[in-house]
Scaffold this active site. Sequence first.
Site, PDB file in Angstrom:
ATOM      1  N   ASP B 329       5.518  69.247  82.274  1.00 18.92           N
ATOM      2  CA  ASP B 329       5.478  69.028  80.823  1.00 18.92           C
ATOM      3  C   ASP B 329       6.786  69.459  80.151  1.00 18.92           C
ATOM      4  O   ASP B 329       6.778  70.025  79.064  1.00 18.92           O
ATOM      5  CB  ASP B 329       4.280  69.770  80.188  1.00 18.92           C
ATOM      6  CG  ASP B 329       4.065  69.378  78.724  1.00 18.92           C
ATOM      7  OD1 ASP B 329       4.595  68.335  78.304  1.00 18.92           O
ATOM      8  OD2 ASP B 329       3.388  70.129  78.004  1.00 18.92           O
ATOM      9  N   ARG B 356      14.420  71.294  77.802  1.00 17.80           N
ATOM     10  CA  ARG B 356      13.255  72.154  78.020  1.00 17.80           C
ATOM     11  C   ARG B 356      13.175  72.613  79.482  1.00 17.80           C
ATOM     12  O   ARG B 356      12.541  73.619  79.792  1.00 17.80           O
ATOM     13  CB  ARG B 356      12.014  71.341  77.627  1.00 17.80           C
ATOM     14  CG  ARG B 356      10.767  72.130  77.478  1.00 17.80           C
ATOM     15  CD  ARG B 356       9.867  71.467  76.446  1.00 17.80           C
ATOM     16  NE  ARG B 356       8.468  71.589  76.792  1.00 17.80           N
ATOM     17  CZ  ARG B 356       7.463  71.185  76.026  1.00 17.80           C
ATOM     18  NH1 ARG B 356       7.716  70.612  74.855  1.00 17.80           N
ATOM     19  NH2 ARG B 356       6.210  71.323  76.402  1.00 17.80           N
TER      20      ARG B 356
END
Lengths: 217, 575
Positions: B329, B356
């Site tokens: 994710d 991220r």
Amino acid sequence: MGGSMGPSLLSTQAVALTDADLADMIRDGRPDKGMPALDYQPGQIVALVNFIRRLQRDQGTTDAGLPQEGTAVAPSAIDRGQALFTGAARCAECHSVNEEGGLTAPDLTHIADRMTPEQLLDAIQKPSQSIADGYAASEIVMRDGTTIRGWSRYETAATLQLYDPQEQLWTTYFQKDLVQRRRLSESLMPNGLLDSLTDVERNNLLAFLASLKAEAN
Amino acid sequence: MGARDIRVANEISSVRRAATDSLTPVRLSAVLLALLLSGCDRFNEAIRAVTSAASPVPDISNQELLTAQQDVGQWIHYSGNYRGTRYSPDTQINRENVGGLKLVWKYGAKWHQAGFETTAIAYDDRIYITVGGNELIRLDPAKGTPVWSFTAGPARSANRGAAVLGHRLYMGTADARLVCVDADSGLLLWDRIVDDARLGYRVTGAPMIVKDKVLVGVSANGARGFIDAYDASTGKRAWRFWVVPGPGEPGSETWEGNSMLTGGGSAWLTGTYDPELDLVYWGTGNPLPFFDGDARKGDNLYTNSIVALDPDTGNLAWHFQTTPHDLFDWDGVAEPILVDETINGRSVKAIVQANRNGYVFVLDRTNGELIYATPYTRVNWANAGPGGKPIIKPEIAGAKVRQVYPGVTGGSNWPPKAYSPRTHMLYIPSMVRGATYVSVPSLRVRDNVRTGGIIYWNKEPAEGSIEALDVRTGGIKWSFDTQGPNWGGLLATAGGLLFGGAFDGYLRAFNDETGEVLWEFQTGTGVYAPPTTFRIGGKQYIGLASGYGLMGNGSSGRDQQRHQAIYYLFSLEEH
């Protein structure tokens, strides 16, 4: 057409049967009702089912009428009606049921609480006879000559919003920019939506709509 | 929400309280009469006043949007300018005087569980904030009170800000609409459905103006992601770029079978734009199911990528995938920041993105080639692949239980980074907390969204920091411990300063070269938004939204932060 001993193959109940149910019934019979099991080959049964379906489509129905208030309708008729609603009848392009379908026309999730099957049929056949609040169409002519049609909402002395269903877009127009404005008596819902359906299909669609009650959900 | 709710969503703006002494008579009449005298002739006059060419409202032109990075006066882009740097050339507040920064006022908004994430748009005598995915509020800078507030409907979500062009403001909504309102009066000009909210779509990112178009990406929540462009004046759709290609389209070969059709690929932040190359850059989100890669074998383009698009057509010019076949994710939605630097002796038009997945990526923005990638936080998942690109370790990719740094919220999440051309540094709000991912293919969030696994956070609570990375070398020059995961965004200025709020509730001003704290202010709860700066009446202000969200609280492993949504304004003189 046919004998009077067995029930009509064109009844709502017969129309509501799935092909598999119909095939089983032909093969196994209904000994309790006096119908013998028929010793057909699978291919023959399929041909018979297709024939009955064609009869149902071609002949329309004399006794498979509109669903009656308070009368149970076979679940499979409702299922077929739902398939038409989201498919061939194109209702779901604009209307929603249970949060599925289009956003541009009134939500029909509990429509059967507000309308009888007869009223529903009437509303589909004559879309302009009664237009739901907020879905009245307007036509405006701008100073530059442009003509725009759409659903109107939130009209004030100074502004008017029209909805373009193709773009899914509300636009505010200022009354001062308009040279002409008229409320259309006709609905933006197309006429003749039922024309491509057989009577049986129409009844199935109505059976589905008539099932849309709050307690049923 | 139901279709009926969407339809009844009322867009009529309301005046909570008009700050009378700050309004001209024209504005006052427009605002009050719109409410009170609906249907009267005087209402007509009021509407004419706010929509006529003679309106006193200053328009924001495309030229102003193009030169915003040299402009000390206004904050008219989500990221301050098209380059996404969040750098202001203003020096009025500087290292010498920042210690005298004082609170001017604070404004309390309605808290939403996602947190208070807005970047204010500010110019002339106006500040616009967005709240909770359905509210756009014009604040009076003199008083800190609303001049008007526009409510788009009942649905609420995160929202990160509005965009402005001409006299129009644009805001995405929690139910996936894009609304356009008159900047002076708050009157709705158009309101369109971007896509069906019932499928999971939302628009939480700030829109971006490019030429005559409004660009928005979507938070897809299980549906197929896209970036849209709309005509800024009419609201008609100009193009749509599907982040995940359809069957048979280029890129579909990176998905096994038809897995692309449920493949995700949000684009829930805002892009950047290079007017010379005429390319828009946008970061894209993760594939679905989140943690079960077997259900979508392949690289899964164009998820977790930076895509370069033609702003006129939406055609893809190039792409660079930061995390192929993501299992964690790590949606790569962070803004691709445009910098011109000399790297390895070569002058390059570059993109720098703090992803991220824990790495900073520096690309050539003319063609998407990787210049270098380097970690800015604790990472353990990758080996260096061709050209230094991080490639997942085979022993992690092949395992059913994966212990990984960073965890699911990433090394840095959405909070905006800042880049200073003065220091050549990229400033990154960062966090450190590892997690264990267990693949469980059958797990679902809801019918159409499969998580495909469970995440267990490590016992140690999340740490956080600001990392100052020299873009020329990739080296970390300084870092500052924020006493918890850093969800506060950043602002760099020519005054030699870096501003940033953090988990511990403080908004701080740092020496941009050393990280020394020069000023701080306790906001009362964790900060979940970036500070910005602008001038009103010739005076420089610092603005900040403060209000922690559940995502930060849930992933921190620390005491929960208080719920509040307060917008603060600071300047050098006390009011």
